[in-house]
Design an enzyme around this catalytic site. Structure first.
Site, mmCIF file in Angstrom:
data_model
loop_
_atom_site.group_PDB
_atom_site.id
_atom_site.type_symbol
_atom_site.label_atom_id
_atom_site.label_comp_id
_atom_site.label_asym_id
_atom_site.label_seq_id
_atom_site.Cartn_x
_atom_site.Cartn_y
_atom_site.Cartn_z
ATOM 1 N N ALA A 95 0.798 -1.170 -0.011
ATOM 2 C CA ALA A 95 -0.043 -0.015 0.040
ATOM 3 C C ALA A 95 0.993 1.144 -0.014
ATOM 4 O O ALA A 95 2.041 1.175 0.500
ATOM 5 C CB ALA A 95 -0.808 -0.010 1.090
ATOM 6 N N PRO A 96 0.422 2.322 -0.643
ATOM 7 C CA PRO A 96 -0.872 2.567 -1.339
ATOM 8 C C PRO A 96 -1.065 1.855 -2.806
ATOM 9 O O PRO A 96 -2.070 1.868 -3.326
ATOM 10 C CB PRO A 96 -0.907 3.862 -1.403
ATOM 11 C CG PRO A 96 0.248 4.328 -1.477
ATOM 12 C CD PRO A 96 1.279 3.487 -0.663
ATOM 13 N N LYS A 128 3.599 1.286 -6.913
ATOM 14 C CA LYS A 128 4.621 0.199 -7.182
ATOM 15 C C LYS A 128 4.175 -0.965 -7.745
ATOM 16 O O LYS A 128 4.411 -1.595 -8.778
ATOM 17 C CB LYS A 128 5.744 0.081 -6.332
ATOM 18 C CG LYS A 128 6.821 1.296 -5.680
ATOM 19 C CD LYS A 128 7.433 0.659 -4.653
ATOM 20 C CE LYS A 128 8.329 2.234 -4.029
ATOM 21 N NZ LYS A 128 7.390 3.039 -3.199
ATOM 22 N N CYS A 181 12.174 5.310 1.771
ATOM 23 C CA CYS A 181 12.478 6.505 1.228
ATOM 24 C C CYS A 181 12.937 7.198 2.611
ATOM 25 O O CYS A 181 12.793 8.415 3.083
ATOM 26 C CB CYS A 181 11.036 7.230 1.246
ATOM 27 S SG CYS A 181 9.617 6.600 2.351
#
Length: 655
Positions: free
Chosen positions: A114-115, A118, A249
């Site tokens: 999620a979301p 990818k 990230c």
């Protein structure tokens, strides 16, 4: 609300000390972090579009939403996103699926999906060849958050693929799946695994400005263990020779290189970092670092585990430090990791590592297999199984290994006896289950002799169908290509397959309880050999802009094909004419209903807008807000529907 000040002295002190930014570039690095993140988008890669699929706007999301001059462009983005033709996705988020190097035959696991941006990339890779309606491969997309799973379903459904299953589980203990191969149950190993783990997210400061005031090293220290467990579980489920991408990230080596180094060390040579430096030409990235220190939230530094006070041992772990042995450290090739810095390409910050599995993990003597008796795929109406099991019992075993009989017995015991009360992956308390809504309709395999089939004249293996209890029939490529899955999940399947038929409210009158659904028409079309009407571009415009056009409004060629057909579902096909380059040059397939004297299409609103836009028609803004789908030349209305058909034809599905 007061504007958030984009300053955090501890953040600057930490990363300056770790030297992740090249000499002389610190000011550019910080200046880029303080600038809004540009909006980027990706064109769906398998719908006959050109190769330049990702676009950088140099406009922030806020400007796109709020600027009156860009209102039309923003409406275009929203509409095309909903219809699945583009995805609004951050540029650096597109990198992990590309480095996964997935192909249409690959079995893929997205562990923390999620979301779903990818995940949609991975689905597109499966459909690289549009001439293959059922790719051999599939994507199983997992997320621990039940609510976010539904966002994931929404994202995946835009692409109308039968190759996706969404499941809800803790990625660090996600159980094995077994598949029925030639009458035997076998453990499923994945060819590709995307391990995009939960992280502190300091690479997202440009879009999530709350990170500026909330950033602390404690976030990374608390997440490191979970990240390592998820990555380890992914490596266990990877097939030998398979590829796993680990990504965050976050710019923090505690969440990045420390996790990779620990995973490589415990794998004892079973995993190695792949050199992907030439796989994305043009991408600017910094190599992974080989030395780093650990800092507490109050600014205290530690260079080695031995220097950590005993009272800090619950917060700081040995796996957070780089290996001491220079030879072992060099053999890991941590420089093959990729760290993307915001100022190099005007993006967010990101970290990616690509791992290849050379052999079975050392705590497994051999890849486990489960022997079982023949499980008929044609003669069961049982729901897909969702019984719990402890993944540690199947994989995390000493070097002595597990024999096949032991695995079979344990799996059967768990299935028969219910949840493992003292295990880490037992079901959550019933109160929590009610709160987050885990109750789902079961997915049921339909036997070939089911009375549903005789009225449906489509020739393909019917055992590939999955009936979702309610009003939908779905095709599931996992069932189609790999027989029935026997799921060992303590939380159930959230969604799978693609809707190809939906309930026809007045079907009894036409001896068929279901009608075609637009969502799955491109998947189903290769198997349909009758009730296909070839239409012109002008016919398509009329069918998409008028509610229930009479035959007389359509071309004579269309009328001649429709007039002798009985009432019921039809397929409307537009074929481009290469001799007329000014006309629409891509094929269109629509599902419709042949009424007494009219034809109705069942196409969701945003898909209608997309087709009309490609044909040079723009929808009036005021009409769009009302939910109408009318082009300028047809704004006068389509006339009343046939009185007799108004009560008989199926209702339009919600957009």
């Amino acid at each position: 609300y007061p504007e958030i000040v984009k300053e955090n002295k501890l953040f600057e002190h930490y990363y300056q000390e770790l030297k992740i930014v090249p000499e002389g570039e610190w000011d550019q690095f910080m200046e880029a972090l303080r600038e809004p993140l540009p909006a980027t988008l990706r064109i769906t890669g398998y719908k006959r579009y050109p190769e330049e699929l990702a676009w950088h706007t140099n406009l922030s999301r806020k400007i796109l939403r709020k600027s009156p001059q860009l209102e039309k462009f923003h409406q275009f983005l929203v509409s095309e996103t909903e219809s699945g033709n583009i995805s609004r996705q951050e540029a650096v988020s597109m990198i992990p699926p590309l480095l996964l190097n997935a192909h249409p035959h690959h079995k893929i696991l997205d562990m923390c999906a999620a979301p779903g941006s990818k995940t949609t990339q991975l689905i597109e890779m499966l459909h690289a060849d549009m001439n293959v309606p059922f790719p051999e491969g599939f994507v199983i997309a997992n997320d621990v958050d039940n609510k976010r799973c539904y966002l994931l379903v929404h994202q995946a459904k835009r692409l109308s693929s039968p190759c996706i299953m969404v499941v809800n589980h803790d990625a660090s203990s996600i159980p094995r799946l077994t598949i029925d191969v030639n009458g035997k149950k076998e453990i499923l190993f994945y060819d590709r695994i995307l391990c995009d783990v939960p992280c502190s997210g300091d690479g997202t400061m440009r879009k999530n400005i709350d990170v500026w005031k909330k950033w602390t090293t404690l976030n990374s220290l608390q997440l490191h263990g979970l990240q390592l467990r998820i990555a380890t579980r992914g490596a266990e489920q990877l097939v030998e020779g398979g590829r796993m991408v680990y990504s965050t990230c976050s710019l923090n080596p505690i969440e990045d290189e420390a996790v990779i180094a620990s995973l490589l060390e415990k794998s004892e040579g079973a995993l190695e970092l792949a050199d992907v430096s030439s796989e994305l030409p043009g991408l600017k990235w910094m190599p992974g670092i080989t030395q780093w220190k650990v800092m507490t939230k109050d600014g205290q530094w530690f260079s080695e585990w031995e220097a950590v006070p005993h009272g800090r041992h619950t917060q700081i772990r040995p796996t957070m430090f780089p290996p001491k042995d220079p030879e072992r450290l060099q053999a890991m090739h941590l420089e093959r990791c990729l760290r993307i810095l915001p100022h190099h390409q005007n993006t967010g910050g990101f970290f990616v590592a690509v791992l290849v599995k050379k052999s079975s993990m050392p705590w497994n003597k051999r890849p486990p297999k489960v022997r079982g008796t023949e499980r008929g795929r044609h003669n069961t109406k049982q729901p897909v199984r969702s019984g719990p099991t402890d993944p540690a019992e199947l994989e995390s075993k000493p070097v002595g290994g597990i024999d096949d009989t032991e695995i079979t017995e344990r799996a059967e015991n768990v299935e028969n006896n219910g949840s493992k009360k003292d295990g880490v992956c037992g079901p959550p308390p019933s109160k929590k289950m009610k709160l987050f809504g885990f109750k789902e309709d079961p997915f049921v395999f339909i036997p070939e002799d089911d009375p549903l089939f005789p009225p449906i004249h489509i020739r393909f293996p019917r055992w590939a169908l999955v009936l979702h209890v309610g009003d939908r029939i779905l095709i599931d490529s996992l069932a189609f290509g790999h027989t029935c899955f026997v799921l060992c999940l303590d939380r159930q399947v959230i969604n799978t397959g693609i809707k190809v038929w939906c309930r026809n409210n007045s079907g009894e009158e036409f001896d068929c309880a279901f009608r075609l659904a637009q969502e799955g028409i491109y998947t189903l079309y290769p198997f349909i050999n009758s009730r296909i009407i070839t239409v012109s571009m002008e016919d398509v415009k009329i069918l998409l802009t008028q509610e229930n056009p009479f035959f007389r409004k359509l071309s004579s060629e269309t009328y001649s094909q429709a007039k002798d057909l009985a009432k019921g579902s039809i397929v409307l096909k537009y074929e481009p004419d290469p001799t007329k380059p000014d006309t629409l040059q891509c094929p269109i397939v629509l599902c419709g209903w042949r009424g007494k004297a009219s034809i109705r299409t069942f196409v969701p609103k945003n898909e209608r807008l997309h087709y009309l836009r490609m044909m040079g028609l723009e929808v009036l803004a005021e009409k769009k807000k009302e939910g109408a789908v009318l082009a300028p030349e047809s704004a006068g209305g389509s006339g009343p529907p046939e009185a007799e058909e108004a009560g008989r034809a199926p209702t339009r599905p919600r957009a």
